[in-house]
Design an enzyme around this catalytic site. Structure first.
Site, PDB file in Angstrom:
ATOM      1  N   LYS A   1       0.820  -1.220   0.000  1.00  0.00           N
ATOM      2  CA  LYS A   1       0.000   0.000   0.000  1.00  0.00           C
ATOM      3  C   LYS A   1       0.851   1.266   0.000  1.00  0.00           C
ATOM      4  O   LYS A   1       0.595   2.194  -0.756  1.00  0.00           O
ATOM      5  CB  LYS A   1      -0.931   0.036   1.235  1.00  0.00           C
ATOM      6  CG  LYS A   1      -1.900  -1.119   1.327  1.00  0.00           C
ATOM      7  CD  LYS A   1      -2.866  -0.940   2.503  1.00  0.00           C
ATOM      8  CE  LYS A   1      -2.205  -0.827   3.862  1.00  0.00           C
ATOM      9  NZ  LYS A   1      -1.439  -2.021   4.286  1.00  0.00           N
TER      10      LYS A   1
ATOM     11  N   ARG B   1      11.802  -6.522   5.286  1.00  0.00           N
ATOM     12  CA  ARG B   1      11.587  -5.150   4.838  1.00  0.00           C
ATOM     13  C   ARG B   1      12.540  -4.169   5.538  1.00  0.00           C
ATOM     14  O   ARG B   1      12.773  -4.263   6.733  1.00  0.00           O
ATOM     15  CB  ARG B   1      10.133  -4.752   5.138  1.00  0.00           C
ATOM     16  CG  ARG B   1       9.829  -3.299   4.840  1.00  0.00           C
ATOM     17  CD  ARG B   1       8.356  -3.071   4.687  1.00  0.00           C
ATOM     18  NE  ARG B   1       7.663  -2.943   5.954  1.00  0.00           N
ATOM     19  CZ  ARG B   1       6.392  -2.547   6.072  1.00  0.00           C
ATOM     20  NH1 ARG B   1       5.670  -2.282   4.995  1.00  0.00           N
ATOM     21  NH2 ARG B   1       5.820  -2.454   7.249  1.00  0.00           N
TER      22      ARG B   1
ATOM     23  N   ARG C   1      11.851  -1.865  10.784  1.00  0.00           N
ATOM     24  CA  ARG C   1      10.859  -1.455  11.772  1.00  0.00           C
ATOM     25  C   ARG C   1      10.710  -2.525  12.846  1.00  0.00           C
ATOM     26  O   ARG C   1      10.622  -3.704  12.533  1.00  0.00           O
ATOM     27  CB  ARG C   1       9.501  -1.225  11.087  1.00  0.00           C
ATOM     28  CG  ARG C   1       9.353   0.148  10.509  1.00  0.00           C
ATOM     29  CD  ARG C   1       8.122   0.263   9.639  1.00  0.00           C
ATOM     30  NE  ARG C   1       6.888  -0.199  10.257  1.00  0.00           N
ATOM     31  CZ  ARG C   1       5.694  -0.112   9.670  1.00  0.00           C
ATOM     32  NH1 ARG C   1       5.584   0.411   8.460  1.00  0.00           N
ATOM     33  NH2 ARG C   1       4.617  -0.551  10.278  1.00  0.00           N
TER      34      ARG C   1
ATOM     35  N   ARG D   1       0.171  -8.595  13.784  1.00  0.00           N
ATOM     36  CA  ARG D   1      -0.435  -7.529  12.970  1.00  0.00           C
ATOM     37  C   ARG D   1      -1.318  -8.126  11.871  1.00  0.00           C
ATOM     38  O   ARG D   1      -2.359  -7.563  11.521  1.00  0.00           O
ATOM     39  CB  ARG D   1       0.655  -6.633  12.378  1.00  0.00           C
ATOM     40  CG  ARG D   1       1.281  -5.722  13.440  1.00  0.00           C
ATOM     41  CD  ARG D   1       2.587  -5.108  12.970  1.00  0.00           C
ATOM     42  NE  ARG D   1       2.436  -4.300  11.790  1.00  0.00           N
ATOM     43  CZ  ARG D   1       3.357  -4.182  10.839  1.00  0.00           C
ATOM     44  NH1 ARG D   1       4.497  -4.831  10.923  1.00  0.00           N
ATOM     45  NH2 ARG D   1       3.152  -3.415   9.803  1.00  0.00           N
TER      46      ARG D   1
ATOM     47  N   ARG E   1      -9.266   1.197   8.882  1.00  0.00           N
ATOM     48  CA  ARG E   1      -8.799  -0.127   9.290  1.00  0.00           C
ATOM     49  C   ARG E   1      -9.807  -0.836  10.176  1.00  0.00           C
ATOM     50  O   ARG E   1      -9.558  -1.965  10.606  1.00  0.00           O
ATOM     51  CB  ARG E   1      -7.510   0.027  10.080  1.00  0.00           C
ATOM     52  CG  ARG E   1      -6.255  -0.496   9.360  1.00  0.00           C
ATOM     53  CD  ARG E   1      -5.081  -0.003  10.162  1.00  0.00           C
ATOM     54  NE  ARG E   1      -3.901  -0.796  10.069  1.00  0.00           N
ATOM     55  CZ  ARG E   1      -2.773  -0.339   9.513  1.00  0.00           C
ATOM     56  NH1 ARG E   1      -2.723   0.809   8.909  1.00  0.00           N
ATOM     57  NH2 ARG E   1      -1.692  -1.079   9.562  1.00  0.00           N
TER      58      ARG E   1
HETATM   59  P1  AMP Z   1       1.300   0.839   9.052  1.00  0.00           P
HETATM   60  O1  AMP Z   1       2.515   1.656   8.770  1.00  0.00           O
HETATM   61  O2  AMP Z   1       0.140   1.190   8.194  1.00  0.00           O
HETATM   62  O3  AMP Z   1       1.602  -0.645   9.073  1.00  0.00           O
HETATM   63  O4  AMP Z   1       0.842   1.229  10.542  1.00  0.00           O
HETATM   64  C1  AMP Z   1       1.717   1.067  11.651  1.00  0.00           C
HETATM   65  C2  AMP Z   1       0.928   1.137  12.937  1.00  0.00           C
HETATM   66  O5  AMP Z   1       0.275   2.408  13.053  1.00  0.00           O
HETATM   67  C3  AMP Z   1      -0.199   0.117  13.068  1.00  0.00           C
HETATM   68  O6  AMP Z   1       0.265  -1.152  13.512  1.00  0.00           O
HETATM   69  C4  AMP Z   1      -1.084   0.807  14.107  1.00  0.00           C
HETATM   70  O7  AMP Z   1      -0.513   0.714  15.400  1.00  0.00           O
HETATM   71  C5  AMP Z   1      -1.000   2.261  13.668  1.00  0.00           C
HETATM   72  N1  AMP Z   1      -2.039   2.584  12.663  1.00  0.00           N
HETATM   73  C6  AMP Z   1      -1.844   2.949  11.376  1.00  0.00           C
HETATM   74  N2  AMP Z   1      -3.013   3.196  10.760  1.00  0.00           N
HETATM   75  C7  AMP Z   1      -3.983   2.969  11.682  1.00  0.00           C
HETATM   76  C8  AMP Z   1      -5.402   3.028  11.648  1.00  0.00           C
HETATM   77  N3  AMP Z   1      -6.088   3.367  10.539  1.00  0.00           N
HETATM   78  N4  AMP Z   1      -6.073   2.734  12.786  1.00  0.00           N
HETATM   79  C9  AMP Z   1      -5.422   2.412  13.927  1.00  0.00           C
HETATM   80  N5  AMP Z   1      -4.089   2.317  14.010  1.00  0.00           N
HETATM   81  C10 AMP Z   1      -3.356   2.590  12.904  1.00  0.00           C
END
Ligand code: AMP
Length: 226
Positions: A19, A133, A166, A177, A94
Site C-alpha cells: 500500500k 523489509r 521497523r 499484525r 482499518r
Molecule cells: P502501518 O505503517 O500502516 O503498518 O501502521 C503502523 C501502525 O500504526 C499500526 O500497527 C497501528 O498501530 C497504527 N495505525 C496505522 N493506521 C492505523 C489506523 N487506521 N487505525 C489504527 N491504528 C493505525
C-alpha cells in the site's frame, strides 16, 4: 485540473501488501495527497508530540490506535489544501467504525470516493516481505531483499538516508499484525463491495504492473508521461 487529480482512493490490504509503495507512486503520478496513517503516527512518535506519546504503545505492540484518535487525525489531514483535489488513503480505514466515520466525513465535505482498491497478497508472502523489509528513516520508502532491492545496501535510493528495520516488522509482531488485519480490517472488503466501490488487484505482480492495474481499476488507463 485533470480527472486523475480528483481521484479519491482507498488502498485496502494487509501489512506488507504494498500500500505504501503504491500510494506514494499514485500520489506522485496523479498529484494526489498521500495520507498514510502509519507514517503520520510514526512521525508523531518520533516528534514526541502528545498524540505521538499516546500512540506509541499501540504501535510498539502492533495494536490499532483507538478509533477516535485515528479518525481525528484523518479529519484534520483532509482539511489541508493538498487533499482538496484528490487523495490516496494508505492504512485507513482499518476498522468498521473508521469506515463509517470516513463515509460521514466525506459526506459532510461533499466528496465521494472514486474506488477502494484491495491489494491481494497471500499471507506467507506477506510474512516473507515484512520480515525482510527495510524502510528509509527519512522518507519512508520501503525496500525488501526480494523484489525492491536498494542500489546501495542499507541506503535509500531516493534520498540517501539510512534504511532501518521497523520493530513491528519482527516475525512475532508481524504475525500479530496480520491477525489484527484479519479480525478488524478484512471485514471492510465486504463493506466496500456492498457499496460497489471495491476493486481487487493482484498484489504479487511486479511493482510496475501492480501500479498499472491499480490505475486501470481506478479508471485511469495508464501513467501520464511527464
Ligand atoms: P502501518 O505503517 O500502516 O503498518 O501502521 C503502523 C501502525 O500504526 C499500526 O500497527 C497501528 O498501530 C497504527 N495505525 C496505522 N493506521 C492505523 C489506523 N487506521 N487505525 C489504527 N491504528 C493505525
Amino acid at each position: 485540473m485533470s480527472a486523475a487529480r480528483q481521484l479519491r482512493l482507498i488502498l485496502l490490504g494487509a501489512p506488507g501488501a504494498g500500500k505504501g509503495t503504491q500510494a506514494r507512486r499514485l500520489g506522485e503520478a496523479f498529484g494526489l495527497a498521500q495520507i498514510g496513517t502509519g507514517d503520520m503516527f510514526r512521525a508523531a512518535v518520533a516528534a514526541e508530540s502528545p498524540m505521538g506519546l499516546a500512540a506509541k504503545e499501540y504501535l510498539d505492540n502492533g495494536e490499532l490506535v483507538p478509533d477516535e484518535v485515528t479518525i481525528g487525525v484523518v479529519e484534520e489531514r483532509l482539511h489541508h489544501d493538498d487533499a482538496r483535489d484528490g487523495f490516496v488513503m494508505d492504512g485507513f480505514p482499518r476498522t468498521s467504525q473508521q469506515a463509517t466515520a470516513f463515509d460521514a466525513l466525506l459526506a459532510k465535505l461533499k466528496r465521494r470516493l472514486s474506488a477502494v482498491i484491495e491489494l491481494s497478497v497471500p499471507r506467507d508472502e506477506l510474512v516473507r516481505r515484512l520480515t525482510r523489509r527495510w524502510v528509509c528513516a527519512h522518507c519512508n520508502t520501503s525496500y525488501n531483499l526480494l523484489s525492491a532491492v536498494p542500489k546501495v545496501a542499507g541506503v535509500c535510493d531516493r534520498c540517501g538516508f539510512l534504511l532501518v528495520h521497523r520493530r513491528d516488522d519482527d516475525q512475532e509482531m508481524v504475525r500479530h499484525r496480520l491477525d489484527v488485519y484479519d479480525e478488524k480490517t478484512a471485514p471492510l472488503i465486504a463493506y466496500y463491495q456492498g457499496a460497489s466501490l471495491l476493486r481487487t488487484v493482484e498484489g504479487t505482480k511486479h511493482i510496475d504492473e501492480v501500479f498499472e492495474d491499480i490505475a486501470a481499476a481506478a479508471g485511469v488507463p495508464k501513467e501520464p508521461t511527464a
